[in-house]
Design an enzyme around this catalytic site. Structure first.
Site, PDB file in Angstrom:
ATOM      1  N   HIS A  23       1.050  -1.227   0.022  1.00  0.00           N
ATOM      2  CA  HIS A  23      -0.138   0.024   0.120  1.00  0.00           C
ATOM      3  C   HIS A  23       0.764   1.170  -0.059  1.00  0.00           C
ATOM      4  O   HIS A  23       1.177   1.739   1.115  1.00  0.00           O
ATOM      5  CB  HIS A  23      -0.865  -0.004   1.336  1.00  0.00           C
ATOM      6  CG  HIS A  23      -1.896   1.043   1.251  1.00  0.00           C
ATOM      7  ND1 HIS A  23      -3.355   0.918   1.818  1.00  0.00           N
ATOM      8  CD2 HIS A  23      -1.986   2.310   0.774  1.00  0.00           C
ATOM      9  CE1 HIS A  23      -3.847   2.074   1.593  1.00  0.00           C
ATOM     10  NE2 HIS A  23      -3.184   2.794   0.882  1.00  0.00           N
ATOM     11  N   GLU A  79      -2.704  -1.719  -2.958  1.00  0.00           N
ATOM     12  CA  GLU A  79      -3.654  -0.907  -2.412  1.00  0.00           C
ATOM     13  C   GLU A  79      -3.289   0.433  -2.686  1.00  0.00           C
ATOM     14  O   GLU A  79      -2.023   0.880  -2.606  1.00  0.00           O
ATOM     15  CB  GLU A  79      -4.055  -1.341  -1.106  1.00  0.00           C
ATOM     16  CG  GLU A  79      -4.465  -2.743  -0.760  1.00  0.00           C
ATOM     17  CD  GLU A  79      -4.428  -3.014   0.708  1.00  0.00           C
ATOM     18  OE1 GLU A  79      -5.003  -3.772   0.944  1.00  0.00           O
ATOM     19  OE2 GLU A  79      -3.791  -2.170   1.649  1.00  0.00           O
ATOM     20  N   HIS A 115      -8.126  -5.897   7.216  1.00  0.00           N
ATOM     21  CA  HIS A 115      -7.788  -4.917   8.191  1.00  0.00           C
ATOM     22  C   HIS A 115      -8.130  -5.466   9.604  1.00  0.00           C
ATOM     23  O   HIS A 115      -9.194  -5.476  10.078  1.00  0.00           O
ATOM     24  CB  HIS A 115      -8.782  -3.540   8.213  1.00  0.00           C
ATOM     25  CG  HIS A 115      -8.279  -2.334   8.735  1.00  0.00           C
ATOM     26  ND1 HIS A 115      -7.100  -1.404   7.877  1.00  0.00           N
ATOM     27  CD2 HIS A 115      -8.076  -1.834   9.933  1.00  0.00           C
ATOM     28  CE1 HIS A 115      -6.769  -0.583   8.738  1.00  0.00           C
ATOM     29  NE2 HIS A 115      -7.257  -0.546  10.072  1.00  0.00           N
TER      30      HIS A 115
END
Length: 239
Positions: free
Chosen positions: A43, A70, A191
């Protein structure tokens, strides 16, 4: 089978804290694959405080499992990075500039035009597109209307309330997952998933395609070792 994609951002954070190349993110990515991970997630953020844009180019050359990038497509730099490296999957996340970590999913209704345009651009290059959403069937359906291939459910609320009442905590996620299945979308989740809460989520939503796990997995690896930790997470997904 639900695939395990290891997010290696925390490895890059540790590396960057000393300004050198230890630990080496490419070696860790390859080790994760060797130890059984079925994907690698990164990410990159505009400030490059963990994964750097060059890391993404370098990882693309060596990762042999699924490569997932991401990020927030609000900056053209991120979009161009994805188009240049052509990962297996791009996950669109609406994280604010400077946010410590992602903390909300897309409003796929309000942002329909933006998401539709972005998704079309990525899919022209045969890049699978996943949209990060809260566990709301309306947001899932909105992602489908935008043309996304998958949604990734933002699981922090599930993890936060897991020990209070896991049956209650998982209900919104089951409903959102059922909507994804109903409209013909693939399903990811991520998450704050951990060895504590992963198995129950898998039991309740056995058709998940992929979970992306970073912080908890890397933290566990400090005590348990990376290879052992990856194997433990994989066993939690075996039903």
């Amino acid at each position: 089978m639900t695939r395990l994609s290891v997010n290696i951002n925390k490895i890059a954070t540790l590396r960057n804290s000393r300004g050198g190349d230890n630990p080496n993110v490419l070696k860790v990515a390859l080790d994760c694959e060797r130890f059984g991970a079925q994907g690698i997630t990164v990410h990159p953020r505009p400030d490059e405080r963990h994964i750097r844009y060059q890391d993404v180019y370098d990882l693309k050359e060596v990762v042999t499992t699924e490569f997932n990038i991401e990020g927030n497509p609000s900056e053209r730099k991120f979009i161009d990075l994805v188009l240049a490296t052509k990962p297996d999957q791009v996950t669109l996340v609406p994280d604010a500039l400077g946010a410590i970590t992602s903390n909300a999913g897309w409003d796929t209704i309000t942002n329909r035009n933006l998401l539709t345009e972005l998704i079309q651009e990525f899919k022209k290059e045969n890049i699978r597109v996943s949209v990060f959403v809260d566990p709301d069937p309306n947001m899932v359906e909105g992602a489908k209307i935008c043309g996304a291939d998958r949604v990734e459910l933002y699981t922090e609320p599930y993890a936060a309330h897991y020990f209070e009442n896991r049956q209650k905590a998982v209900i919104p996620f089951v409903l959102a997952a059922e909507k994804a299945k109903e409209v013909g979308m693939g399903l990811n989740a991520g998450h704050d998933l951990s060895l504590d809460n992963l198995r129950f989520l898998k039991q309740c939503i056995p058709w998940m395609d992929e979970v992306s796990i970073g912080h908890a997995l890397i933290s566990d690896a400090l005590y348990l070792g990376l290879e052992n930790t990856i194997q433990m997470y994989l066993r939690e997904l075996e039903l």
